[in-house]
Design a protein around this motif. Structure first.
Motif, PDB file in Angstrom:
ATOM      1  N   ARG A  26      64.587  24.035  50.230  1.00 45.85           N
ATOM      2  CA  ARG A  26      63.217  24.239  49.791  1.00 45.85           C
ATOM      3  C   ARG A  26      63.090  25.586  49.082  1.00 45.85           C
ATOM      4  N   PHE A  27      62.080  25.669  48.210  1.00 49.96           N
ATOM      5  CA  PHE A  27      61.821  26.887  47.452  1.00 49.96           C
ATOM      6  C   PHE A  27      60.733  27.674  48.166  1.00 49.96           C
ATOM      7  N   ASP A  70      58.243  32.622  46.751  1.00 49.10           N
ATOM      8  CA  ASP A  70      57.792  31.265  46.472  1.00 49.10           C
ATOM      9  C   ASP A  70      57.193  30.625  47.713  1.00 49.10           C
ATOM     10  N   GLN A  72      56.374  26.563  48.843  1.00 40.23           N
ATOM     11  CA  GLN A  72      56.455  25.149  48.509  1.00 40.23           C
ATOM     12  C   GLN A  72      55.553  24.348  49.436  1.00 40.23           C
ATOM     13  N   ASN A  75      55.740  18.708  47.055  1.00 35.70           N
ATOM     14  CA  ASN A  75      56.588  18.836  45.872  1.00 35.70           C
ATOM     15  C   ASN A  75      56.162  19.988  44.970  1.00 35.70           C
ATOM     16  N   VAL A  77      55.444  23.901  43.908  1.00 38.22           N
ATOM     17  CA  VAL A  77      55.955  25.246  44.187  1.00 38.22           C
ATOM     18  C   VAL A  77      55.129  26.266  43.406  1.00 38.22           C
ATOM     19  N   SER A 116      57.170  21.759  40.035  1.00 32.18           N
ATOM     20  CA  SER A 116      57.290  20.597  40.907  1.00 32.18           C
ATOM     21  C   SER A 116      58.760  20.245  41.062  1.00 32.18           C
ATOM     22  N   THR A 117      59.140  19.801  42.257  1.00 32.38           N
ATOM     23  CA  THR A 117      60.508  19.356  42.494  1.00 32.38           C
ATOM     24  C   THR A 117      60.641  17.904  42.060  1.00 32.38           C
ATOM     25  N   LEU A 123      63.925  22.017  40.776  1.00 31.18           N
ATOM     26  CA  LEU A 123      62.570  22.448  40.448  1.00 31.18           C
ATOM     27  C   LEU A 123      62.425  22.628  38.946  1.00 31.18           C
ATOM     28  N   TYR A 125      59.538  24.117  36.216  1.00 33.30           N
ATOM     29  CA  TYR A 125      58.370  24.985  36.334  1.00 33.30           C
ATOM     30  C   TYR A 125      57.962  25.586  34.998  1.00 33.30           C
ATOM     31  N   ARG A 173      69.506  28.825  37.678  1.00 37.56           N
ATOM     32  CA  ARG A 173      68.371  28.438  36.853  1.00 37.56           C
ATOM     33  C   ARG A 173      68.611  28.732  35.380  1.00 37.56           C
TER      34      ARG A 173
END
Length: 198
Positions: A26-27, A70, A72, A75, A77, A116-117, A123, A125, A173
Motif C-alpha cells: 500500500r501507498f 501518502d 491510501q 484505491n 491515494v 488511483s491504484t 499507482l 497519479y 516510478r
C-alpha cells in the motif's frame, strides 16, 4: 529522451512480471527517494533585451531528492512531497545586440499528488504544486560590459506519473512534469526514480 521512455516502459510493463511484490503493498506513510531526469530549459521572447527574435532551449541531465507522505483510502491515494534538486544545462540566446545566458542552479518544490491504484502495487497519479529555480542570468552585449545577476524564479509545476511497488519498502516510478516560471522561462522534466518507504 528515448532512453527515459524505454526505461519507463520497462519499469511499468516488464518489472511487474519479474518482481513479485508482497501481498498488496500500500501507498501509506512516510517515504524518501531520488530521481534522475532529462531536463529541458526553454527561454522565450527576449528577456535580455539583446534583439533576439527566437526562443532558445537546452537539454541536460538533472537530479532530485525528495521526502513525502501518502495516505491510501481504498484505491485512492493522496500525498504531499517536498524536494530539492539541480542539473540541466545553460541556455544561450543570441540576438542582434549580443547574447543572453540562463544557467540553472538548485530547485526547490512543494507538490501534492492524487492518484488511483490500477492493480495492487501500481499507482497512476497526477501532481501539481509550486517550484522555485535559482539561476545566474548573464547579458553579454555586443558593445559594453557583461552584466551578471543571480535570480530566483517560482512558478506552477504540474504533471503525472506511475509508481510500482516492488515490495513494502521499495517502489520505482516514472514521471513527467512541466514548470512555468514566468512568461519567458519554462522547464520540462522526464524523470525515473526510486522510493524508499519507512
Amino acid at each position: 529522451m528515448k532512453l527515459f521512455i524505454a526505461a519507463g516502459a520497462f519499469i511499468l510493463f516488464v518489472v511487474p512480471h519479474i518482481a513479485h511484490a508482497e501481498d498488496a503493498p500500500r501507498f501509506n506513510g512516510f517515504s524518501s527517494g531520488v530521481e534522475v531526469s532529462h531536463d529541458r530549459i526553454s527561454v522565450r521572447q527576449d528577456p535580455g533585451n539583446i534583439g533576439a527574435t527566437r526562443s532558445a532551449r537546452k537539454d541536460g541531465v538533472g537530479y532530485r531528492t525528495f521526502i513525502g507522505y501518502d495516505v491510501q483510502i481504498g484505491n485512492i491515494v493522496l500525498g504531499a512531497e517536498g524536494a530539492t534538486g539541480g542539473g540541466g544545462k545553460a541556455v544561450r540566446q543570441t540576438g542582434t545586440r549580443g547574447q543572453y545566458l540562463v544557467d540553472p542552479g538548485l530547485t526547490y518544490d512543494l507538490t501534492a499528488r492524487f492518484g488511483s491504484t490500477l492493480t495492487p502495487g501500481l499507482l497512476v497519479y497526477g501532481r501539481a504544486g509550486y517550484r522555485w529555480l535559482q539561476t545566474d542570468r548573464t547579458t553579454i552585449p555586443a558593445a559594453g560590459p557583461r552584466l551578471v545577476r543571480e535570480q530566483t524564479d517560482g512558478g506552477i509545476t504540474y504533471g503525472g506519473g506511475a509508481e510500482l511497488a516492488v515490495n513494502r519498502h521499495i517502489s520505482l516510478r516514472a514521471e513527467y512534469n512541466r514548470t512555468v516560471y514566468d512568461r519567458t522561462l519554462r522547464a520540462n522534466k522526464a524523470a525515473l526514480g526510486a522510493v524508499f518507504k519507512f
